[in-house]
Design an enzyme around this catalytic site. Structure first.
Site, PDB file in Angstrom:
ATOM      1  N   GLU A 104       7.027 -53.913 -20.089  1.00 45.73           N
ATOM      2  CA  GLU A 104       5.630 -54.205 -19.764  1.00 45.73           C
ATOM      3  C   GLU A 104       5.309 -55.669 -20.037  1.00 45.73           C
ATOM      4  OE1 GLU A 104       2.714 -51.658 -21.457  1.00 45.73           O
ATOM      5  OE2 GLU A 104       3.820 -49.819 -20.991  1.00 45.73           O
ATOM      6  N   LYS A 157       3.402 -58.599 -21.724  1.00 41.92           N
ATOM      7  CA  LYS A 157       2.716 -58.716 -23.018  1.00 41.92           C
ATOM      8  C   LYS A 157       1.525 -59.649 -22.846  1.00 41.92           C
ATOM      9  CE  LYS A 157       3.617 -59.236 -27.964  1.00 41.92           C
ATOM     10  NZ  LYS A 157       2.390 -59.874 -28.386  1.00 41.92           N
ATOM     11  N   ARG A 191      -7.453 -54.414 -33.691  1.00 40.31           N
ATOM     12  CA  ARG A 191      -6.111 -54.148 -34.216  1.00 40.31           C
ATOM     13  C   ARG A 191      -6.165 -53.670 -35.663  1.00 40.31           C
ATOM     14  NH1 ARG A 191      -2.064 -55.756 -37.086  1.00 40.31           N
ATOM     15  NH2 ARG A 191       0.047 -56.092 -36.267  1.00 40.31           N
ATOM     16  N   GLU A 235      -5.070 -53.991 -23.976  1.00 36.71           N
ATOM     17  CA  GLU A 235      -5.305 -55.357 -24.400  1.00 36.71           C
ATOM     18  C   GLU A 235      -6.480 -55.894 -23.579  1.00 36.71           C
ATOM     19  OE1 GLU A 235      -3.330 -56.402 -26.856  1.00 36.71           O
ATOM     20  OE2 GLU A 235      -3.491 -58.583 -26.857  1.00 36.71           O
TER      21      GLU A 235
HETATM   22  P1  ATP Z   1       1.720 -60.511 -31.869  1.00 40.71           P
HETATM   23  O1  ATP Z   1       1.085 -61.629 -32.613  1.00 40.71           O
HETATM   24  O2  ATP Z   1       3.076 -60.801 -31.341  1.00 40.71           O
HETATM   25  O3  ATP Z   1       0.822 -59.875 -30.863  1.00 40.71           O
HETATM   26  P2  ATP Z   1       1.217 -58.301 -33.612  1.00 40.71           P
HETATM   27  O4  ATP Z   1       1.687 -58.147 -35.011  1.00 40.71           O
HETATM   28  O5  ATP Z   1      -0.246 -58.448 -33.390  1.00 40.71           O
HETATM   29  O6  ATP Z   1       2.049 -59.493 -32.986  1.00 40.71           O
HETATM   30  P3  ATP Z   1       3.069 -56.548 -32.411  1.00 40.71           P
HETATM   31  O7  ATP Z   1       3.161 -55.114 -32.693  1.00 40.71           O
HETATM   32  O8  ATP Z   1       4.104 -57.367 -33.006  1.00 40.71           O
HETATM   33  O9  ATP Z   1       1.613 -57.031 -32.801  1.00 40.71           O
HETATM   34  O10 ATP Z   1       3.093 -56.771 -30.860  1.00 40.71           O
HETATM   35  C1  ATP Z   1       2.404 -55.915 -30.060  1.00 40.71           C
HETATM   36  C2  ATP Z   1       1.056 -56.530 -29.740  1.00 40.71           C
HETATM   37  O11 ATP Z   1       1.097 -57.037 -28.425  1.00 40.71           O
HETATM   38  C3  ATP Z   1       0.002 -55.479 -29.768  1.00 40.71           C
HETATM   39  O12 ATP Z   1      -0.686 -55.544 -31.002  1.00 40.71           O
HETATM   40  C4  ATP Z   1      -0.899 -55.806 -28.601  1.00 40.71           C
HETATM   41  O13 ATP Z   1      -2.061 -56.447 -29.067  1.00 40.71           O
HETATM   42  C5  ATP Z   1      -0.125 -56.797 -27.755  1.00 40.71           C
HETATM   43  N1  ATP Z   1       0.208 -56.325 -26.411  1.00 40.71           N
HETATM   44  C6  ATP Z   1       0.005 -57.012 -25.279  1.00 40.71           C
HETATM   45  N2  ATP Z   1       0.443 -56.366 -24.219  1.00 40.71           N
HETATM   46  C7  ATP Z   1       0.955 -55.187 -24.655  1.00 40.71           C
HETATM   47  C8  ATP Z   1       1.568 -54.080 -24.001  1.00 40.71           C
HETATM   48  N3  ATP Z   1       1.743 -54.042 -22.697  1.00 40.71           N
HETATM   49  N4  ATP Z   1       1.977 -53.049 -24.791  1.00 40.71           N
HETATM   50  C9  ATP Z   1       1.804 -53.071 -26.128  1.00 40.71           C
HETATM   51  N5  ATP Z   1       1.236 -54.102 -26.794  1.00 40.71           N
HETATM   52  C10 ATP Z   1       0.814 -55.154 -26.070  1.00 40.71           C
END
Ligand code: ATP
Length: 590
Positions: free
Chosen positions: A250, A252, A274, A304
């Site tokens: 997917e 991001k 979050r 998101e």
């Molecule tokens: P980051 O700063 O990399 O977003 P994080 O700690 O907030 O890190 P992670 O679990 O590492 O969160 O990465 C997933 C994050 O990416 C989710 O918290 C979400 O906000 C974002 N995101 C964006 N697109 C997607 C998607 N298609 N599926 C899941 N998460 C997504």
């Protein structure tokens, strides 16, 4: 249970510098609570009146508290202000004044913990004309009945400065020990907590229904689920191998994570960030769309939120999306950059819990209840079986201004509250130096030299969260690169959470000028993760000679502190170790 007894436990907690001792003290305290008390006692120990997603603020203003202390003790307000100047802690001032109180008419009464808690709820809920006087009056009544020690803790609680330092994991462990005799039930309790995000509810369920009740705890509408998180891997090959040769890829999106709870019959929508704070007010356009575009009586979905220009196909960055927080210009901004929700998961639908269902089934259902061409879209995705497909998709995503990709295991359930390999992120920055950012929790700060003296701030001591040990470990000092505005802001917010000594859950070998309650998270970029004898991040327990991790050339990238992350949402020590290994591999293959 009497608040007097609770206060004595709080005093012991305050005086301990070991997390394990905290668990012992807390489990003893919890085991003494009746089933109708445990919930309130847990909230109180967290320093809150309700779980954070309910948004109930406790904070009584300082000046009204000063007035209440003076009135209850019979001294003048000037006296209490002067004492507060000396102690810097209104709790200690209250204790001193109640101890030497002049008004013997206001006599000491036994106070039940539930009575104190409910009085505080009443104080928080009082608003409107004449509310200040009523709040002060209620606090005076409590203080006048209190012992000096009770006065210390009730004052701090009323001000929102209780800061006992017991994190979620510590409370869960203590509950396990209190009700089952050891810490082994913690994973089950954690599971329940991940589903409802309410420690009070977990404690009450455990107290009333035991472990079977905990196992039966289900997702419920308007009680946010702790978010699933993604692991990292450095290449498409590694991702595909880990996923067993086939997975979803997917886009991001670099926006704002939103969990949407919808009750169509009641026309009610709530959204959570979050870190599961209510953000419904921030996104009125999304709330409206959720009722119009989701064909379900009840649903919990996740996506998101991102400003996206439909005509140019342009995504606007996170910072711009978050600017909507400033309530006054929400309407204006909504018109300029319409916000879209890129939905990527479904956790609950019409009475049915979807957490345990495989990703593919959740996604299919999600697509069947939303049309996907309005305000709510779907995250773009492909099903990939070769590294080439992943690389191509990744390049295209980055080119169109996205952050990278998230790979998803087709068969995995939604793993609430944990960072697992069922989701793997690959960001544009992993190639080469450590240009992925890390989110660090502020553990202490330094005073500035020269020009910086005026801000009362010159640098940060920052750390990671070690989930296994439930402690914060230092990883870096950040002493350069602050703008004047940042120094001013950081100085003023950190002064408010200064604590007298190293908190029990902070593991450190170095001393900043001031320790703070671990509360705020900042995003930091660095050139490299290195090994270091000075920092405790990743240093094996009981082996002081082995190195920990440190950051080379760290600098702040977030404007101020991250509003969507709490201390325990910081980058974990385990992630740093993984990033260190990834960095080594990239270097070797370069
Ligand atoms: P980051 O700063 O990399 O977003 P994080 O700690 O907030 O890190 P992670 O679990 O590492 O969160 O990465 C997933 C994050 O990416 C989710 O918290 C979400 O906000 C974002 N995101 C964006 N697109 C997607 C998607 N298609 N599926 C899941 N998460 C997504």
């Amino acid at each position: 249970m009497l608040f007097d007894e609770v206060s004595r436990y709080y005093e012991r907690l305050e005086n301990t510098s070991s997390r394990l001792a905290m668990v012992d003290i807390l489990s003893e305290l919890f085991s003494k609570a009746r089933p109708d008390e445990i919930k309130n006692l847990i909230y109180m120990t967290q320093g809150v009146l309700a779980p954070s997603f309910e948004g109930v603020q406790i904070g009584m203003a300082e000046k009204f508290t000063e007035a209440a202390i003076a009135m209850a003790s019979g001294y003048s307000k000037e006296d209490s202000i002067a004492s507060f100047r000396k102690t810097g802690d209104m709790g200690l001032t209250a204790e001193e004044f109640i101890k030497k109180g002049k008004l013997r008419t206001l006599s000491r009464k036994e106070l039940e913990v539930n009575y104190v808690f409910e009085s505080m709820l009443k104080i928080a809920g009082t608003s409107g004309h004449g509310s200040q006087e009523s709040k002060i009056k209620m606090l005076v009544e409590l203080l006048a009945s209190a012992s000096p020690l009770e006065a210390r803790y009730m004052t701090r609680f009323a001000l929102g400065t209780l800061r006992l330092g017991a994190g979620d994991a510590t409370i869960l462990e203590s509950l396990s020990k209190a009700y089952t005799g050891d810490r082994n039930a913690k994973p089950k309790l954690e599971n329940a907590y991940n589903i409802c995000n309410d420690l009070g509810r977990v404690g009450q369920t455990l107290s009333e229904k035991g472990i079977p009740g905990i196992e039966r705890l289900k997702v419920s509408l308007f009680s946010p689920i702790r978010p699933a998180l993604a692991e990292r891997l450095p290449t498409a090959d590694a991702i595909l191998e880990r996923m067993g040769g086939k997975c979803a890829i997917e886009s991001k999106y670099d926006g704002f994570r939103v969990q949407v709870h919808i009750d169509r019959k009641k026309k009610k929508v709530e959204m959570f960030s979050r870190n599961l704070e209510k953000t419904t007010e921030m996104f009125p356009d999304l709330a409206k769309a959720a009722l119009l575009e989701v064909r379900a009586a009840e649903a919990i979905l996740e996506g998101e939120a991102l400003a996206y220009d439909d005509t140019t196909g342009e995504f606007r960055p996170f910072q711009e999306t978050i600017q909507r927080k400033r309530k006054h210009d929400i309407a204006e901004k909504s018109a300029a950059f319409p916000l879209h929700l890129f939905a990527f998961d479904l956790m609950y639908l019409d009475g049915e819990d979807y957490l345990g269902k495989p990703y593919e089934e959740r996604r299919e259902k999600l697509e069947s209840i939303i049309k996907g061409d309005g305000t709510i879209r779907f995250s773009d995705r492909i099903i990939a079986t070769t590294p080439r497909q992943i690389d191509k998709y990744f390049e295209e995503a980055v080119e169109s201004g996205l952050e990278g990709i998230v790979a998803k295991d087709l068969h995995a359930p939604y793993i609430a509250g944990a960072r697992k390999f069922s989701w793997i992120k690959l960001k544009r920055s992993y190639k080469g130096e450590l240009s992925d950012t890390v989110d660090l929790v502020i553990l202490g700060y330094y005073l500035g030299k020269g020009q910086r003296t005026e801000f009362g701030f010159g640098g940060l001591l920052a750390g990671t969260y070690n989930e296994n040990r439930d402690v914060f470990e230092t990883i870096t000092r950040i002493g350069t690169g602050f703008s004047e505005k940042q120094m001013e802001t950081l100085g003023s917010i950190l002064r408010k959470i200064k604590v007298a000594r190293r908190p029990a859950r902070v593991d450190a070998l170095i001393e900043p000028h001031f320790w703070v309650e671990p509360k705020y998270v900042v995003t930091v970029r660095a050139d490299e993760i290195t090994r270091s004898p000075t920092h405790t991040c990743g240093k094996p327990e009981g082996k002081p000679d082995e190195p920990g991790f440190a950051l080379r050339f760290p600098r702040l990238v977030s404007d101020g502190v991250r509003e969507d992350k709490g201390a325990e949402d910081a980058t974990t020590t385990k992630e740093i170790a993984e990033m260190y290994n990834m960095q080594k591999k990239v270097k070797v293959t370069d």
